[in-house]
Design a protein around this motif. Structure first.
Motif, PDB file in Angstrom:
ATOM      1  N   VAL A   1       0.865  -1.184   0.000  1.00 52.78           N
ATOM      2  CA  VAL A   1       0.000   0.000   0.000  1.00 52.78           C
ATOM      3  C   VAL A   1       0.897   1.228   0.000  1.00 52.78           C
ATOM      4  O   VAL A   1       1.861   1.311   0.762  1.00 52.78           O
ATOM      5  CB  VAL A   1      -0.926   0.049   1.237  1.00 52.78           C
ATOM      6  N   ARG A   2       0.605   2.145  -0.920  1.00 52.66           N
ATOM      7  CA  ARG A   2       1.313   3.421  -0.922  1.00 52.66           C
ATOM      8  C   ARG A   2       0.444   4.439  -0.193  1.00 52.66           C
ATOM      9  O   ARG A   2      -0.733   4.579  -0.496  1.00 52.66           O
ATOM     10  CB  ARG A   2       1.532   3.906  -2.351  1.00 52.66           C
ATOM     11  N   LEU A   3       1.034   5.158   0.767  1.00 53.50           N
ATOM     12  CA  LEU A   3       0.335   6.268   1.418  1.00 53.50           C
ATOM     13  C   LEU A   3       0.899   7.540   0.798  1.00 53.50           C
ATOM     14  O   LEU A   3       2.104   7.747   0.786  1.00 53.50           O
ATOM     15  CB  LEU A   3       0.623   6.281   2.918  1.00 53.50           C
ATOM     16  N   ARG A   4       0.019   8.354   0.257  1.00 53.68           N
ATOM     17  CA  ARG A   4       0.514   9.565  -0.407  1.00 53.68           C
ATOM     18  C   ARG A   4      -0.050  10.814   0.261  1.00 53.68           C
ATOM     19  O   ARG A   4      -1.264  10.966   0.401  1.00 53.68           O
ATOM     20  CB  ARG A   4       0.111   9.557  -1.879  1.00 53.68           C
ATOM     21  N   LEU A   5       0.837  11.712   0.671  1.00 51.80           N
ATOM     22  CA  LEU A   5       0.437  13.004   1.210  1.00 51.80           C
ATOM     23  C   LEU A   5       0.659  14.036   0.115  1.00 51.80           C
ATOM     24  O   LEU A   5       1.747  14.122  -0.457  1.00 51.80           O
ATOM     25  CB  LEU A   5       1.285  13.345   2.438  1.00 51.80           C
ATOM     26  N   SER A   6      -0.372  14.818  -0.204  1.00 57.11           N
ATOM     27  CA  SER A   6      -0.255  15.797  -1.295  1.00 57.11           C
ATOM     28  C   SER A   6      -0.624  17.186  -0.801  1.00 57.11           C
ATOM     29  O   SER A   6      -1.569  17.353  -0.028  1.00 57.11           O
ATOM     30  CB  SER A   6      -1.204  15.437  -2.445  1.00 57.11           C
ATOM     31  N   THR A   7       0.114  18.181  -1.285  1.00 59.38           N
ATOM     32  CA  THR A   7      -0.200  19.568  -0.951  1.00 59.38           C
ATOM     33  C   THR A   7       0.366  20.476  -2.033  1.00 59.38           C
ATOM     34  O   THR A   7       1.107  20.025  -2.895  1.00 59.38           O
ATOM     35  CB  THR A   7       0.371  19.931   0.451  1.00 59.38           C
ATOM     36  N   SER A   8      -0.041  21.737  -2.009  1.00 60.96           N
ATOM     37  CA  SER A   8       0.561  22.691  -2.966  1.00 60.96           C
ATOM     38  C   SER A   8       0.570  24.084  -2.365  1.00 60.96           C
ATOM     39  O   SER A   8      -0.185  24.382  -1.438  1.00 60.96           O
ATOM     40  CB  SER A   8      -0.201  22.685  -4.289  1.00 60.96           C
ATOM     41  N   GLY A   9       1.443  24.944  -2.888  1.00 59.71           N
ATOM     42  CA  GLY A   9       1.563  26.304  -2.370  1.00 59.71           C
ATOM     43  C   GLY A   9       2.772  27.002  -2.968  1.00 59.71           C
ATOM     44  O   GLY A   9       3.502  26.402  -3.767  1.00 59.71           O
ATOM     45  N   PRO A  10       2.999  28.253  -2.591  1.00 66.61           N
ATOM     46  CA  PRO A  10       4.067  29.023  -3.235  1.00 66.61           C
ATOM     47  C   PRO A  10       5.465  28.699  -2.704  1.00 66.61           C
ATOM     48  O   PRO A  10       6.458  28.916  -3.410  1.00 66.61           O
ATOM     49  CB  PRO A  10       3.695  30.477  -2.921  1.00 66.61           C
ATOM     50  N   ASP A  11       5.574  28.177  -1.462  1.00 66.64           N
ATOM     51  CA  ASP A  11       6.891  28.025  -0.837  1.00 66.64           C
ATOM     52  C   ASP A  11       7.251  26.545  -0.740  1.00 66.64           C
ATOM     53  O   ASP A  11       6.757  25.807   0.117  1.00 66.64           O
ATOM     54  CB  ASP A  11       6.837  28.680   0.554  1.00 66.64           C
ATOM     55  N   GLU A  12       8.155  26.113  -1.606  1.00 65.12           N
ATOM     56  CA  GLU A  12       8.473  24.687  -1.706  1.00 65.12           C
ATOM     57  C   GLU A  12       8.974  24.114  -0.370  1.00 65.12           C
ATOM     58  O   GLU A  12       8.532  23.056   0.064  1.00 65.12           O
ATOM     59  CB  GLU A  12       9.527  24.479  -2.800  1.00 65.12           C
ATOM     60  N   GLN A  13       9.887  24.844   0.266  1.00 64.86           N
ATOM     61  CA  GLN A  13      10.486  24.317   1.495  1.00 64.86           C
ATOM     62  C   GLN A  13       9.436  24.171   2.597  1.00 64.86           C
ATOM     63  O   GLN A  13       9.419  23.195   3.333  1.00 64.86           O
ATOM     64  CB  GLN A  13      11.644  25.219   1.957  1.00 64.86           C
ATOM     65  N   LYS A  14       8.546  25.171   2.661  1.00 65.17           N
ATOM     66  CA  LYS A  14       7.499  25.127   3.686  1.00 65.17           C
ATOM     67  C   LYS A  14       6.589  23.898   3.476  1.00 65.17           C
ATOM     68  O   LYS A  14       6.215  23.208   4.421  1.00 65.17           O
ATOM     69  CB  LYS A  14       6.677  26.416   3.652  1.00 65.17           C
ATOM     70  N   LEU A  15       6.238  23.656   2.207  1.00 64.23           N
ATOM     71  CA  LEU A  15       5.405  22.484   1.893  1.00 64.23           C
ATOM     72  C   LEU A  15       6.067  21.206   2.408  1.00 64.23           C
ATOM     73  O   LEU A  15       5.431  20.366   3.040  1.00 64.23           O
ATOM     74  CB  LEU A  15       5.207  22.346   0.372  1.00 64.23           C
ATOM     75  N   LYS A  16       7.355  21.077   2.081  1.00 64.91           N
ATOM     76  CA  LYS A  16       8.080  19.859   2.479  1.00 64.91           C
ATOM     77  C   LYS A  16       8.149  19.744   3.991  1.00 64.91           C
ATOM     78  O   LYS A  16       7.944  18.662   4.547  1.00 64.91           O
ATOM     79  CB  LYS A  16       9.488  19.871   1.875  1.00 64.91           C
ATOM     80  N   ASP A  17       8.429  20.873   4.653  1.00 68.00           N
ATOM     81  CA  ASP A  17       8.518  20.850   6.118  1.00 68.00           C
ATOM     82  C   ASP A  17       7.173  20.474   6.739  1.00 68.00           C
ATOM     83  O   ASP A  17       7.110  19.661   7.663  1.00 68.00           O
ATOM     84  CB  ASP A  17       8.966  22.220   6.654  1.00 68.00           C
ATOM     85  N   ASP A  18       6.105  21.076   6.227  1.00 70.26           N
ATOM     86  CA  ASP A  18       4.765  20.792   6.762  1.00 70.26           C
ATOM     87  C   ASP A  18       4.425  19.307   6.633  1.00 70.26           C
ATOM     88  O   ASP A  18       3.918  18.690   7.573  1.00 70.26           O
ATOM     89  CB  ASP A  18       3.697  21.603   6.010  1.00 70.26           C
TER      90      ASP A  18
END
Lengths: 415, 415
Positions: free
Chosen positions: A218-235
């Motif tokens: 099973v793959r668990l995928r978390l998806s998000t989007s926004g203007p700040d790449e680093q913030k997305l990854k950190d979140d």
């Protein structure tokens, strides 16, 4: 920014081919910050193409079209688009050069049908195609961008990589789209969901969690989007850590890779080698492994031994074993795995012998019976499965289970 | 009778998976006389699912939906359909039994999420699924039929085969749809079209001709439909005979089969055997061959020899040859082909050695260089190609060219 993909071709709608272009394009679009709203496949029919194009433009600003650009009469996309955009046709000298170059390279004469590949609607921007005779065509209608490309995968990929993606990136200020996948094995999706219910409930609305089950993984995928790449990854990372912590025994990898890639990564790091000894999977496991660049550091090779003779001569299976227990037996598959370790001189091996179907079963061993053994230099682990009588499914499920068994043995040893 | 297919799942729209369900379903629908008008992929979003469903119902009377029926929160198809059809939910005892049986078989406890798989919209006809926990659901709205099925391929296939196709056949008086495919090799589509231009022009409007090029092969497909199956076949056969006559040197098969199937058919008839010796294709050629039922009558087996050592020990390539010319060389690939004939004792063999990429090239031998040899007991034919640095493409094109070379040698010999 939203895009839609329209794939054109009767061959898709009668099921003669599988549309692999869309998935590739969607992934590339995501990587530059464009989401795909819908994928639509329509036939080589002018009215239907136009209807799909009109509806897509209501939902998205970027429409990427593939297919229907060949030189033969059944290909009508180019003329349909010229009509839709109310354009005349012109011969493009650059495209003509490209077409001539292709025929020269292949030492083939050019005929009128080939020359006409250089005719394009007079209001489009031509995207030159070095891999085929049909150019890409870039149209702008109000704020919308419509791009037409050939359906041949490696021509489409060339045009996307060299022309379409760079031009789209320059045309818009795009956000980042971030997907993080965690690969798990050995537990069903409902149990995974129950284990991490608290974490799932605590996710902010901006992060979406999906479960993708496939063949025991099973793959668990978390998806998000926004203007700040680093913030997305950190979140996202905050939740990834919680999930991985909770599901520790089932985690295979913290990236969207195949099971065999996870195996290759571990083995490469530990400087371990692997070989395969396949009967019913017929080379499919070796293929899954060798699809991946850099596999040669781990994978020495393998055998596909369909006949008794090759099981004996290449893998050293005893004639007695084959005659007494048959090719599809625990004894044989263990000897195949041991033979691979010995004859191919590797640290690990995996062996599969089964009845892939649709025929060939007996009362004792019905179609779908598959024995799998994995070995290292100290031990052999073997297991029997029944994967049913559908040949392709049987091969895929055998390969997936075999790889899971390799991973489990490997984890036991290296931990 | 027209149908549409709607596949639901964010994983499709971000390119994480390729939708293989649609092609399979389309083929099966055609086989019972139903044409597919459009295939639409949408995300796990209730509004979008409903929009797609409404538009599809304007174009077609049968709508088949896959995906979004899992037990986890990201799966919303069932509730979306209940809302769309204005239905409440009820627990189906039969489905509950099926779910319980699955958990019992796998020796796993059931949790609430699993039990809820047995809840269905109260106005649908339940289609029981023996292969998974999500049942199929059959809705009728006015004259239209809407069916929802799980996205897991083998569950969908089970429901289609056991429930949906038989029920559709009983619901309508369906015509016959007839596709006839001619497989050609060694000539481009524009030249084929030129050769048969007169025949194409003489086709009645009821018969449609399409050209499907792929990796050096072109499929010519004649399609028609009507109430009388035999008449359709007879009508098409007239043109098939003319086309086959005209294109004789390029004809591989008069059916929609893969190149390797054409090879297996010829070899089976002539009682010839085949083996493989693969380096860069890594088992892919063996896999293509062993995908097909009955291949064991022809295919004895093969080797995947990534390392020098296995090229020597399994195939008998001389150490001298490897050291002097390298693994990717005419000399090595010829010895691999000869070694396969000798060590695997087969009438024919095919060997491939190349640099699949993306790295590993040298100035002399750039990435993408591939040597292929085919052999029988009398001779070896070898050829060099360059298929570029994209690994998967390179593997596929190498395999396709290797199979073409086998077919050509075979045709030379048996004619």
């Amino acid at each position: 920014m939203l895009a839609e993909i329209i794939t054109i071709g009767d061959e898709i709608l009668i099921g003669q081919i599988v549309d692999t272009n869309s998935a590739w394009m969607a992934k590339e679009l995501n990587a530059i910050g464009i989401k795909v709203k819908q994928i639509t496949s329509v036939s080589d029919d002018a009215d239907h193409i136009i209807e799909a194009l009109e509806q897509a433009q209501k939902r998205a600003r970027i429409i990427l079209i593939t297919g229907g650009l060949g030189p033969t009469k059944d290909d009508i996309t180019k003329l349909t688009l010229a009509k839709y955009f109310n354009m005349g046709m012109r011969r493009d000298e650059g495209v003509l050069e490209d077409v001539e170059a292709i025929f020269k390279r292949n030492n083939r004469p050019m005929i009128d049908l080939n020359i006409r590949q250089a005719d394009v609607p007079d209001g489009c921007i031509v995207l030159r195609n070095k891999n085929g005779t049909a150019p890409g065509m870039w149209f702008e209608q109000g704020p919308n961008i419509i791009v037409s490309m050939p359906g041949v995968p490696f021509e489409m990929m060339y045009l996307m990589g060299e022309e379409v993606l760079p031009k789209l990136t320059r045309s818009f200020a795009l956000p980042f789209i971030y997907h993080k996948t965690i690969l798990t094995a050995n537990l069903g999706e409902s149990f995974l969901a129950q284990e991490i219910a608290d974490i799932e409930d605590s996710l902010p609305p901006s992060i979406k969690l999906a479960y993708l089950p496939k063949l025991g993984q099973v793959r668990l995928r978390l998806s998000t989007s926004g203007p700040d790449e680093q913030k997305l990854k950190d979140d996202v990372e905050v939740y990834v850590r919680q999930i991985v912590d909770k599901l520790k025994p089932y985690i295979v990898a913290e990236e969207d890779i195949a099971l065999e890639e996870a195996i290759l990564n571990i083995m490469k790091e530990k400087r371990l080698t692997l070989s395969t000894a396949e009967s019913c999977t017929g080379g499919y496991i070796a293929h899954l492994i060798t699809k991946h660049p850099g596999c040669s550091a781990v994978f020495a090779g393998g055998a596909v031994t369909y006949s008794y003779e090759l099981k004996e001569s290449v893998l050293g299976v005893q004639a007695d074993t084959l005659n007494t227990y048959g090719a599809v037996s625990e004894q044989t598959v263990r000897e195949m795995a041991e033979g691979a370790i010995k004859h191919f001189d590797t640290d690990y091996s995996v062996a599969v012998s089964g009845i892939a179907g649709p025929d060939g079963g007996t009362e004792d061993k019905p179609v779908g019976t598959v024995w799998i053994a994995v070995a290292n230099r100290e031990k052999v682990v073997s297991k029997v499965f029944n994967f049913g009588s559908k040949r392709i499914q049987n091969i895929e499920r055998s390969a997936s289970s075999a790889l899971s068994m390799v991973l489990n043995l490997l984890k036991e040893d290296v931990n």
